[in-house]
Design a protein around this motif. Sequence first.
Motif, PDB file in Angstrom:
ATOM      1  N   HIS A   1      -5.713   2.485   2.737  1.00 38.76           N
ATOM      2  CA  HIS A   1      -5.809   1.368   3.055  1.00 38.76           C
ATOM      3  C   HIS A   1      -4.311   1.023   4.076  1.00 38.76           C
ATOM      4  O   HIS A   1      -4.600   0.121   5.300  1.00 38.76           O
ATOM      5  CB  HIS A   1      -5.731   0.380   1.930  1.00 38.76           C
ATOM      6  CG  HIS A   1      -6.603   0.388   1.120  1.00 38.76           C
ATOM      7  ND1 HIS A   1      -6.466   0.324  -0.901  1.00 38.76           N
ATOM      8  CD2 HIS A   1      -8.270   0.928   1.012  1.00 38.76           C
ATOM      9  CE1 HIS A   1      -7.226   0.026  -0.827  1.00 38.76           C
ATOM     10  NE2 HIS A   1      -8.449   0.584   0.384  1.00 38.76           N
TER      11      HIS A   1
ATOM     12  N   CYS B   1      -2.085  -4.276  -3.941  1.00 36.85           N
ATOM     13  CA  CYS B   1      -2.895  -3.060  -3.525  1.00 36.85           C
ATOM     14  C   CYS B   1      -4.118  -2.472  -4.655  1.00 36.85           C
ATOM     15  O   CYS B   1      -3.909  -1.227  -4.879  1.00 36.85           O
ATOM     16  CB  CYS B   1      -1.815  -2.364  -3.219  1.00 36.85           C
ATOM     17  SG  CYS B   1      -0.747  -2.421  -3.546  1.00 36.85           S
TER      18      CYS B   1
ATOM     19  N   GLU C   1     -10.237  -1.741  -4.598  1.00 35.19           N
ATOM     20  CA  GLU C   1      -9.112  -2.221  -5.890  1.00 35.19           C
ATOM     21  C   GLU C   1      -9.735  -2.352  -6.893  1.00 35.19           C
ATOM     22  O   GLU C   1      -9.650  -2.156  -7.742  1.00 35.19           O
ATOM     23  CB  GLU C   1      -8.441  -2.973  -5.915  1.00 35.19           C
ATOM     24  CG  GLU C   1      -7.650  -3.195  -3.732  1.00 35.19           C
ATOM     25  CD  GLU C   1      -7.035  -2.220  -3.869  1.00 35.19           C
ATOM     26  OE1 GLU C   1      -6.420  -0.731  -4.256  1.00 35.19           O
ATOM     27  OE2 GLU C   1      -6.423  -2.410  -2.556  1.00 35.19           O
TER      28      GLU C   1
ATOM     29  N   GLU D   1      -5.328   4.550  -1.211  1.00 36.55           N
ATOM     30  CA  GLU D   1      -3.935   3.198  -1.026  1.00 36.55           C
ATOM     31  C   GLU D   1      -3.844   4.012   0.522  1.00 36.55           C
ATOM     32  O   GLU D   1      -3.208   2.916   1.306  1.00 36.55           O
ATOM     33  CB  GLU D   1      -2.622   3.277  -1.939  1.00 36.55           C
ATOM     34  CG  GLU D   1      -3.567   3.520  -3.133  1.00 36.55           C
ATOM     35  CD  GLU D   1      -3.329   1.845  -3.763  1.00 36.55           C
ATOM     36  OE1 GLU D   1      -4.833   0.990  -2.510  1.00 36.55           O
ATOM     37  OE2 GLU D   1      -3.831   1.627  -4.797  1.00 36.55           O
TER      38      GLU D   1
ATOM     39  N   GLU E   1       0.676  -1.065  -0.091  1.00 35.54           N
ATOM     40  CA  GLU E   1       0.066  -0.150  -0.558  1.00 35.54           C
ATOM     41  C   GLU E   1       0.818   1.621  -0.015  1.00 35.54           C
ATOM     42  O   GLU E   1       0.592   2.340  -0.612  1.00 35.54           O
ATOM     43  CB  GLU E   1      -1.265   0.273   0.994  1.00 35.54           C
ATOM     44  CG  GLU E   1      -1.671  -1.376   1.204  1.00 35.54           C
ATOM     45  CD  GLU E   1      -2.811  -1.207   0.375  1.00 35.54           C
ATOM     46  OE1 GLU E   1      -3.212  -0.168  -0.189  1.00 35.54           O
ATOM     47  OE2 GLU E   1      -3.480  -1.930   0.474  1.00 35.54           O
TER      48      GLU E   1
HETATM   49 FE   LIG Z   1      -4.868  -0.442  -1.895  1.00 35.49          FE
END
Ligand SMILES: [Fe+2]
Length: 219
Positions: free
Chosen positions: A81, A219, A165, A78, A48
């Motif tokens: 995440h 990711c 994603e 990202e 990530e």
């Molecule tokens: Fe991601």
Amino acid sequence: MTAEEFVAALDAENQARLRGLEPDATLAPEVKGPLNVPNLLKVALRNEAEATVIAARWLATSDDIKLVLALARQAADEAKHYELIAKRLAVLGFDADGFDPLAGGFGPLSAYLQTLRTSVERAAAGQFTREAIAIVKNRQFIEFCERAGDKVTATLYRDVIEPDEYFHHQLGRSLLLRFAVTDEAQELARRASARTLALAEELQQAALKTAGIHHAPGC
Ligand SMILES: [Fe+2]
Ligand SMILES: [Fe+2]
């Protein structure tokens, strides 16, 4: 070939090759210690972090507004995440605050992505293809979490990370329809996509050989 025909053909080719990554696949060979959810989540942090940095660097060096907006959205997702995974790791007993996932530098895939200069290659490799790989790998990781009895991590991936994603992959699709409008652009996109998949396959083989890893999230 029209952009629509090209994207459909590239998608079919990619999906066929992605089946080769199933069921034993990974992008990240370097799990330290035993194969368990926390160690795989540390690999996820690195993925990530790399995805955030690549999207942010491309954002600063792209001139098409649609691509800029897509990269901004992706970089933010990202980074989100990363935070969610770090929080989950804290509950599992690992403090990610003192952990620098990029200390060892980029892995081979991000190192390759960083060399791409054109919009069509960035859309093809960084979003359309890399995010398709992430979807396959996240599904494997969700199954791994469920087998390990970690329903919370499985749910985090299924309900939050995986839909993002998939959205990144779809951003890549709409950008390819925008950029892959000449033979030359289509050839650049095909090559960037193939190289991305080849790197994923090489990493999978290395991971299986060195660590027996099949389930590291993407990711
Ligand atoms: Fe991601
Ligand atoms: Fe993503």
